[in-house]
Design a protein around this motif. Structure first.
Motif, PDB file in Angstrom:
ATOM      1  N   VAL A  97      33.045  32.549  48.798  1.00  0.00           N
ATOM      2  CA  VAL A  97      32.962  34.011  48.803  1.00  0.00           C
ATOM      3  C   VAL A  97      32.810  34.526  50.231  1.00  0.00           C
ATOM      4  O   VAL A  97      31.818  34.213  50.908  1.00  0.00           O
ATOM      5  CB  VAL A  97      31.783  34.504  47.929  1.00  0.00           C
ATOM      6  CG1 VAL A  97      31.678  36.026  47.977  1.00  0.00           C
ATOM      7  CG2 VAL A  97      31.965  34.029  46.485  1.00  0.00           C
ATOM      8  N   ASP A 104      33.058  39.402  46.850  1.00  0.00           N
ATOM      9  CA  ASP A 104      31.635  39.647  47.104  1.00  0.00           C
ATOM     10  C   ASP A 104      31.202  40.971  46.479  1.00  0.00           C
ATOM     11  O   ASP A 104      30.165  41.039  45.810  1.00  0.00           O
ATOM     12  CB  ASP A 104      31.399  39.658  48.615  1.00  0.00           C
ATOM     13  CG  ASP A 104      29.932  39.764  48.984  1.00  0.00           C
ATOM     14  OD1 ASP A 104      29.086  39.283  48.203  1.00  0.00           O
ATOM     15  OD2 ASP A 104      29.623  40.323  50.047  1.00  0.00           O
ATOM     16  N   HIS A 124      31.474  35.347  38.496  1.00  0.00           N
ATOM     17  CA  HIS A 124      32.619  35.051  39.363  1.00  0.00           C
ATOM     18  C   HIS A 124      33.832  34.691  38.507  1.00  0.00           C
ATOM     19  O   HIS A 124      33.676  34.172  37.397  1.00  0.00           O
ATOM     20  CB  HIS A 124      32.288  33.877  40.294  1.00  0.00           C
ATOM     21  CG  HIS A 124      31.092  34.098  41.161  1.00  0.00           C
ATOM     22  ND1 HIS A 124      29.854  33.570  40.859  1.00  0.00           N
ATOM     23  CD2 HIS A 124      30.938  34.798  42.311  1.00  0.00           C
ATOM     24  CE1 HIS A 124      28.990  33.931  41.797  1.00  0.00           C
ATOM     25  NE2 HIS A 124      29.617  34.677  42.681  1.00  0.00           N
TER      26      HIS A 124
END
Length: 479
Positions: A97, A104, A124
């Motif tokens: 990330v 993010d 995610h």
């Protein structure tokens, strides 16, 4: 009364699926990732930032539920002199990330993975959470690797954390681990899970910490119908949890010594709350001698017994009020401990599923290297407690609503029936209203409509008056 997390095996029936889909819409839960975020995840999955150290020769293994694919931690246990060495590898999400990027920003919007009975909504994208960042077996992965040396009684002697590549050798599940340990076929790295876990449990008891062995509701599919029952956690789940607690405590100590960090804190319960629990224990006919501490009592309870399972659920009221506390530049906060852990503690072992853990790992890496934390970590630190509070609240709302929906779906054709139940909670201001726990099916719901005070801790026949999956409500009245 606090509710339990529900797990589904088999495909849920159509009305239940429709109600859960409507719940996700109502709560504004994102159904998918934006195309640019997904593209960034797919690209970072192909080219993560890899550490220089190679620890792939260590035979790590993971222990998770059988269906889990977002594997945050891998472990390896060994003897070290008269004590032990715990190696605990945590998925290095920061390797994938980019700070300030779309991936993010989306993680800060989601904050946590949300678990529904029929699916999960990940923090995610799947190419990372269930792919390139997950510690799947026989795959080389970047990790934040903890090495924690313990003495013969399980106390921490030394802690070291750095980035390293690891390769898990096996994906184990709790039931299989329990069988291997119980029948004596587990090899030493796995057999030590029990040995170290029990030592850490004793140390937890000695310091006044609390681990609640609370049963969870579980849906099973049989003959194209669904049944709701209770499942008590296995001892192996508790031993595994002790290693996560150990790492979280080591991380908190590192950050406190370095002067900058984020802690998971919980103030001590007020005396009145413990007094109320004593009254509840008395009503449920649970013997609680005055010389026995709350922590000792918890460990003596059998979650398979309905009355004691009900009391364990009531004990979770003392765990309300946990939050995240940030400190920096050596200015320590007023509260540095988590009262249930009975020590300083932080969340750092589940970065695939919880936003704060990525930042805690970075702070610990900096502390161990006696270095300044990265600018992107310091810039995000002050907002992190608020973000985590909002995300945790949404996760709790999801869990509570899911339980209500599933219970209502399973009971929708049984309105008017009478059930055997136990009164596990009574409102102090209105004792004709409370909560009952059914013996079968495994349902915990509101009871109201009577004319006399409910008998806390006693058996009670109740009649189902409402079961509406669309409204997520189940209601009973004294029969």
């Amino acid at each position: 009364m606090p509710r339990r997390h529900i797990r589904v095996t088999g495909a849920p029936e159509a009305p239940l699926r429709a109600a859960l889909t409507a719940l996700r819409t109502e709560l504004g839960v994102p159904e998918s990732f934006p195309p640019d975020v997904l593209a960034e995840a797919e690209q970072s999955a192909k080219a993560p930032a890899l550490p220089a150290e190679d620890a792939t020769s260590i035979p790590f293994f993971t222990v998770d539920p059988p269906s889990a694919t977002d594997l945050d931690q891998a472990l390896h246990l060994s003897r070290q002199g008269t004590g032990y060495r715990v190696r605990y590898a945590i998925a290095d999400v920061a390797a994938f990330v980019v700070p300030g990027g779309g991936l993010d920003a989306e993680a800060h919007r989601r904050v946590t993975t949300l678990y529904f009975p029929d699916e999960k909504v990940p923090l995610h994208p799947e190419p990372l959470s269930e792919g390139a960042a997950s510690l799947l077996p026989d795959q080389v992965r970047p990790t934040v690797l903890w090495t924690i040396d313990l003495d013969a009684e399980g106390r921490i002697l030394a802690v070291y954390v750095r980035r390293a590549l690891v390769r898990s050798r096996a994906k184990l599940d709790y039931a299989g681990v329990q069988r291997q340990i119980d029948d004596g076929t587990a090899e030493e790295p796995l057999a030590l899970l029990k040995e170290i876990g029990r030592l850490r449990e004793q140390l937890e008891l000695d310091r006044g910490g609390i681990s609640l062995n609370v049963p969870e509701q579980e849906i099973t599919e049989r003959d194209h119908t669904y049944e709701l029952g209770y499942r008590a956690p296995l001892p192996a789940e508790g031993w595994n949890a002790q290693l996560s607690l150990l790492t979280g405590m080591a991380a908190a100590d590192l950050m406190l010594a370095h002067g900058t960090g984020v802690l998971r804190t919980l103030p001590a319960a007020p005396d009145g709350a413990v007094g109320r629990l004593r009254r509840t224990a008395n009503a449920l006919h649970i013997d609680w001698p005055h010389h026995v501490s709350y922590a000792q009592l918890i460990r003596s309870l059998d979650p398979h017994r309905p009355d004691q399972a009900a009391f364990l659920q009531e004990c979770t009221t003392l765990l309300r009020g946990a939050g995240y506390t940030v400190f920096r530049d050596g200015k320590l906060p007023d509260i540095t401990t988590h009262s249930a852990v009975a020590a300083p503690y932080t969340h750092c072992t589940a970065p695939l599923r919880r936003l704060a853990d990525r930042y805690a790992s970075e702070l610990c890496l900096a502390a161990c290297a006696d270095d300044t934390p990265p600018d992107w970590v310091l810039a995000a630190l002050d907002a992190l407690p608020g973000e985590m509070t909002d995300g945790s609240r949404r996760a709790a709302d999801v869990e509570r609503a899911c339980v209500d929906i599933v219970e209502a779906a399973l009971l929708r054709d049984r309105v008017g029936e009478v059930f055997d139940a136990c009164v596990v909670d009574v409102e102090e201001r209105n004792p004709t209203v409370g909560t009952v726990q059914l013996e079968s099916p495994a349902v915990v719901a509101r009871v109201e409509g009577g004319t006399t005070p409910l008998p806390l801790g006693e058996r009670l026949r109740v009649r189902l008056t409402q079961a509406d999956p669309g409204a997520a409500k189940v209601r009973f009245a004294p029969a």
